[in-house]
Design a protein around this motif. Sequence first.
Motif, PDB file in Angstrom:
ATOM      1  N   THR A   1       4.171  -8.145  -8.774  1.00 52.72           N
ATOM      2  CA  THR A   1       4.095  -9.090  -7.717  1.00 52.72           C
ATOM      3  C   THR A   1       5.394  -9.607  -8.059  1.00 52.72           C
ATOM      4  O   THR A   1       5.862  -9.849  -8.939  1.00 52.72           O
ATOM      5  N   GLY A   2       5.663 -10.714  -6.828  1.00 53.89           N
ATOM      6  CA  GLY A   2       6.445 -12.016  -6.342  1.00 53.89           C
ATOM      7  C   GLY A   2       8.285 -11.105  -6.744  1.00 53.89           C
ATOM      8  O   GLY A   2       8.989 -11.315  -6.827  1.00 53.89           O
ATOM      9  N   VAL A   3       8.125  -9.257  -6.663  1.00 52.81           N
ATOM     10  CA  VAL A   3       8.958  -8.788  -5.832  1.00 52.81           C
ATOM     11  C   VAL A   3       9.118  -8.195  -4.913  1.00 52.81           C
ATOM     12  O   VAL A   3      10.268  -8.635  -4.247  1.00 52.81           O
ATOM     13  N   ASP A   4       8.416  -8.181  -4.447  1.00 52.19           N
ATOM     14  CA  ASP A   4       8.247  -7.854  -2.768  1.00 52.19           C
ATOM     15  C   ASP A   4       7.244  -8.233  -2.615  1.00 52.19           C
ATOM     16  O   ASP A   4       5.979  -7.423  -1.880  1.00 52.19           O
ATOM     17  N   ASP A   5       6.879  -9.325  -2.540  1.00 48.46           N
ATOM     18  CA  ASP A   5       5.603 -10.190  -1.779  1.00 48.46           C
ATOM     19  C   ASP A   5       5.291  -9.562  -0.042  1.00 48.46           C
ATOM     20  O   ASP A   5       4.071  -9.305   0.245  1.00 48.46           O
ATOM     21  N   GLU A   6       5.963  -9.997   0.991  1.00 48.73           N
ATOM     22  CA  GLU A   6       6.509  -9.459   1.908  1.00 48.73           C
ATOM     23  C   GLU A   6       5.333  -7.908   1.936  1.00 48.73           C
ATOM     24  O   GLU A   6       4.988  -8.062   2.976  1.00 48.73           O
ATOM     25  N   GLY A   7       6.330  -7.260   0.850  1.00 47.84           N
ATOM     26  CA  GLY A   7       5.982  -5.920   1.585  1.00 47.84           C
ATOM     27  C   GLY A   7       4.252  -5.386   1.451  1.00 47.84           C
ATOM     28  O   GLY A   7       3.894  -4.509   1.850  1.00 47.84           O
ATOM     29  N   LEU A   8       3.931  -6.826   0.213  1.00 52.66           N
ATOM     30  CA  LEU A   8       2.704  -6.314  -0.152  1.00 52.66           C
ATOM     31  C   LEU A   8       1.765  -6.234   0.474  1.00 52.66           C
ATOM     32  O   LEU A   8       0.576  -6.226   1.265  1.00 52.66           O
ATOM     33  N   SER A   9       2.052  -7.641   1.375  1.00 53.25           N
ATOM     34  CA  SER A   9       1.334  -8.304   2.608  1.00 53.25           C
ATOM     35  C   SER A   9       0.526  -7.624   3.491  1.00 53.25           C
ATOM     36  O   SER A   9       0.264  -7.115   4.328  1.00 53.25           O
ATOM     37  N   LYS A  10       1.812  -7.131   3.660  1.00 50.63           N
ATOM     38  CA  LYS A  10       2.033  -5.940   5.230  1.00 50.63           C
ATOM     39  C   LYS A  10       1.102  -4.832   4.710  1.00 50.63           C
ATOM     40  O   LYS A  10       0.558  -4.600   5.280  1.00 50.63           O
ATOM     41  N   PHE A  11       1.488  -4.947   3.440  1.00 52.41           N
ATOM     42  CA  PHE A  11       0.519  -2.854   3.194  1.00 52.41           C
ATOM     43  C   PHE A  11      -0.694  -3.454   3.802  1.00 52.41           C
ATOM     44  O   PHE A  11      -1.524  -2.792   3.770  1.00 52.41           O
ATOM     45  N   TYR A  12      -1.152  -4.728   2.597  1.00 51.75           N
ATOM     46  CA  TYR A  12      -2.775  -5.297   2.535  1.00 51.75           C
ATOM     47  C   TYR A  12      -3.344  -5.101   4.086  1.00 51.75           C
ATOM     48  O   TYR A  12      -4.619  -4.431   4.497  1.00 51.75           O
ATOM     49  N   ASN A  13      -2.685  -6.241   4.687  1.00 61.38           N
ATOM     50  CA  ASN A  13      -2.759  -6.323   6.042  1.00 61.38           C
ATOM     51  C   ASN A  13      -2.366  -5.423   7.000  1.00 61.38           C
ATOM     52  O   ASN A  13      -3.931  -5.151   8.126  1.00 61.38           O
ATOM     53  N   ASP A  14      -1.922  -4.834   7.278  1.00 60.83           N
ATOM     54  CA  ASP A  14      -1.209  -3.474   7.919  1.00 60.83           C
ATOM     55  C   ASP A  14      -2.043  -2.117   7.936  1.00 60.83           C
ATOM     56  O   ASP A  14      -2.173  -0.966   8.279  1.00 60.83           O
ATOM     57  N   TYR A  15      -2.114  -1.841   6.555  1.00 61.84           N
ATOM     58  CA  TYR A  15      -3.080  -0.272   6.003  1.00 61.84           C
ATOM     59  C   TYR A  15      -4.066  -0.314   5.272  1.00 61.84           C
ATOM     60  O   TYR A  15      -4.334   0.681   5.306  1.00 61.84           O
ATOM     61  N   PHE A  16      -4.218  -1.498   4.259  1.00 66.02           N
ATOM     62  CA  PHE A  16      -4.865  -1.132   2.961  1.00 66.02           C
ATOM     63  C   PHE A  16      -6.004  -2.614   3.302  1.00 66.02           C
ATOM     64  O   PHE A  16      -5.404  -3.575   1.679  1.00 66.02           O
ATOM     65  N   THR A  17      -7.194  -2.632   3.547  1.00 62.50           N
ATOM     66  CA  THR A  17      -7.183  -4.048   3.794  1.00 62.50           C
ATOM     67  C   THR A  17      -8.683  -4.589   3.112  1.00 62.50           C
ATOM     68  O   THR A  17      -9.309  -4.869   2.681  1.00 62.50           O
ATOM     69  N   PHE A  18      -8.687  -3.364   1.817  1.00 61.96           N
ATOM     70  CA  PHE A  18      -9.407  -3.561   0.650  1.00 61.96           C
ATOM     71  C   PHE A  18      -9.095  -4.403  -0.885  1.00 61.96           C
ATOM     72  O   PHE A  18      -7.981  -4.984  -0.303  1.00 61.96           O
ATOM     73  N   PRO A  19      -9.610  -4.760  -1.611  1.00 62.60           N
ATOM     74  CA  PRO A  19      -9.110  -6.273  -2.625  1.00 62.60           C
ATOM     75  C   PRO A  19      -7.999  -5.537  -3.339  1.00 62.60           C
ATOM     76  O   PRO A  19      -8.158  -4.245  -3.019  1.00 62.60           O
ATOM     77  N   LEU A  20      -6.940  -5.717  -3.386  1.00 63.66           N
ATOM     78  CA  LEU A  20      -5.894  -5.942  -4.280  1.00 63.66           C
ATOM     79  C   LEU A  20      -6.186  -6.569  -5.821  1.00 63.66           C
ATOM     80  O   LEU A  20      -6.212  -7.213  -5.735  1.00 63.66           O
ATOM     81  N   PHE A  21      -5.830  -5.348  -7.260  1.00 62.05           N
ATOM     82  CA  PHE A  21      -5.685  -6.039  -8.098  1.00 62.05           C
ATOM     83  C   PHE A  21      -4.281  -5.906  -9.351  1.00 62.05           C
ATOM     84  O   PHE A  21      -4.168  -4.708  -8.168  1.00 62.05           O
ATOM     85  N   LYS A  22      -3.806  -6.888  -9.955  1.00 62.82           N
ATOM     86  CA  LYS A  22      -2.719  -6.320 -10.003  1.00 62.82           C
ATOM     87  C   LYS A  22      -2.965  -5.372 -11.690  1.00 62.82           C
ATOM     88  O   LYS A  22      -3.509  -6.301 -12.488  1.00 62.82           O
ATOM     89  N   ASP A  23      -2.360  -4.660 -12.279  1.00 67.99           N
ATOM     90  CA  ASP A  23      -2.554  -4.138 -13.958  1.00 67.99           C
ATOM     91  C   ASP A  23      -1.167  -4.577 -14.195  1.00 67.99           C
ATOM     92  O   ASP A  23      -0.443  -4.046 -14.778  1.00 67.99           O
ATOM     93  N   GLU A  24      -1.816  -5.786 -15.009  1.00 67.51           N
ATOM     94  CA  GLU A  24      -0.676  -6.415 -15.467  1.00 67.51           C
ATOM     95  C   GLU A  24      -0.200  -5.864 -16.810  1.00 67.51           C
ATOM     96  O   GLU A  24       1.404  -5.639 -16.874  1.00 67.51           O
ATOM     97  N   GLY A  25      -0.879  -4.869 -17.487  1.00 71.66           N
ATOM     98  CA  GLY A  25      -0.425  -3.920 -18.922  1.00 71.66           C
ATOM     99  C   GLY A  25      -0.038  -2.517 -18.422  1.00 71.66           C
ATOM    100  O   GLY A  25       0.108  -2.178 -19.714  1.00 71.66           O
TER     101      GLY A  25
END
Length: 136
Positions: free
Chosen positions: A21-45
Amino acid sequence: MAKNNEELMKKFNMWGVVKETGVDDEGLSKFYNDYFTFPLFKDEGLVLYNDFFGKRKIALTTYNPLRLYRGYKEMTNRLNGKSLDGNMVGEGMIQGGIVIFDNQGNARYAYEEIIGDELVIDDIVAALEDVANDEN
């Protein structure tokens, strides 16, 4: 897939895992809102990526420039046909996939992403049905 298999999908929780995250949050938001409206988790490691997909990275499948170009055009046409746009922002070398867990949290199936190829939905639905039938 979820829309065509609503009854089956009611038996499962679906969530996505992102690697950054923090690299293309606009693209990630579009992905979530338009294509995959399920919860998203960041895999830190990158635990899921590493454990399930063995640190796989994009590699050329051919060095033939005509075959590379044809593959690129086929992928672009498929994305355009689905009104999806590719994204060249962020770390784009690590490949993921789909992991299907049973209700005990055990990984039962894993499907590796192949860049440029569509998911084999019939195989994924068959795996979901198998896990759902085992839990009945």
